[in-house]
Design an enzyme around this catalytic site. Structure first.
Site: not given
Length: 336
Positions: A168, A236, A272
């Site tokens: 991430d 995300k 996400k």
């Protein structure tokens, strides 16, 4: 997801779509040519998606599905190997009193905690689509993203070498807001390359936009397109360290980008939302939004995740209430 084969370099695909090298001028022309966001319409669609009715039989399914899509997270400076082992134990058996409770998709930790997560998972470490649990590592000077590219790439490579299945990363919001789109593209593309493993596979790359710092829906849309063009496997919303974090309108907007990208290329990109999703009531709204925007096929771990640390506890509580006949959660969901 953790064993996905490397694809053609993002630059080659971007050149084909952009009609030129992904430099500042070409990317600005492309990104600013995307139609502006109708903010009122977006927020109205998001509000409407949260009010759909469901059958009682769907509620248990929804709660279990939420658990299966959670990245159980600890991202604190005080994290210890013991805390990570406890997190992994919770990921593997979310409700110790009910062995039918599904596992979460992944545990998300800082890079230096990856070896402890991998060791604690043991044979349960693997692809969440197969019922196993992935290890996700935040990287690239999370949460600020303010370090040299060399450090960001080493940060990523170290986490992958330690066994991380997913990275991430955070974009350089300052560069994006200043219009240095080529720099942001290059960083994402090079981080994706740093996700490569010696066996020819690659860790999955989630690109954190930190939407709370992007100021406008138009910027969120442009950053989403930029992240996908540069090779991100997921987009995300947030680090969870900045407010506002995940919101339903922003997540809807990002899902619309993913839908449009799939129509353009045939490639499926994950989404996400992370930060601030604490209740099963709110989490179900996101399930609805995914199903209605990109389709139920996205409701699997390699295409949708919740970034959460406290959501699981509320879902487990509602699940227990259902088992005892005292469920008081939401009565809306479209998937039946």
């Amino acid at each position: 997801m953790s064993g996905s084969q490397l694809v053609h370099p993002a630059r080659e695909r971007a050149v084909a779509i952009l009609g030129g090298d992904p430099d500042d001028a070409t990317l600005r022309r492309y990104l600013h040519g995307i139609p502006g966001v109708d903010a009122v319409g977006l927020e109205q669609r998001a509000a409407g998606l949260g009010t759909r009715s469901i059958k009682t039989s769907s509620k248990r399914w929804a709660l279990d599905k939420i658990i299966e899509l959670i990245d159980l997270t600890t991202l604190e400076g005080a994290d210890t190997p013991g805390k990570v082992r406890s997190l992994v134990a919770k990921a593997l058996r979310p409700d110790a009193s009910d062995p039918t409770t599904p596992r979460v998709a992944a545990v998300c930790v800082y890079g230096d905690m990856v070896p402890h997560a991998v060791e604690a998972l043991g044979a349960a470490h693997g692809d969440p689509d197969d019922g196993l649990v992935s290890v996700a590592a935040v990287a690239t000077a999370f949460p600020s993203g303010r370090s040299s590219l060399a450090i960001k790439l080493q940060d990523t490579a170290d986490a992958v070498a330690a066994g991380a299945d997913e990275i991430d990363m955070v974009i350089d919001r300052g560069a994006f807001l200043a219009g240095r789109y080529g720099q942001v593209f290059d960083e994402i593309a090079q981080v994706k390359e740093a996700c490569a493993r010696p066996d020819g596979t690659s860790a999955s790359l989630k690109v954190i936009l930190e939407t709370g710092e992007l100021n406008t829906y138009d910027n969120v849309r442009r950053a989403s397109w930029l992240a996908i063009l540069a090779g991100g496997d997921f987009i995300k919303t947030s680090t969870g360290k900045v407010q506002p974090a995940a919101t339903l309108p922003v997540t809807l907007l990002m899902l619309e980008v993913v839908r449009d990208w799939h129509r353009l290329t045939g490639q499926r990109i994950g989404v996400k939302p992370a930060g601030g999703i604490r209740s099963s009531k709110d989490a179900i709204k996101y399930l609805v939004t995914v199903a209605e925007t990109v389709g139920e096929e996205w409701l699997q771990p390699h295409l949708f995740r919740y970034g959460a640390s406290s959501l699981l506890n509320d879902v487990l509580m509602q699940r227990r209430k259902m088992a005892s006949g005292h469920y008081s959660g939401p009565d809306y969901l479209t998937i039946d």
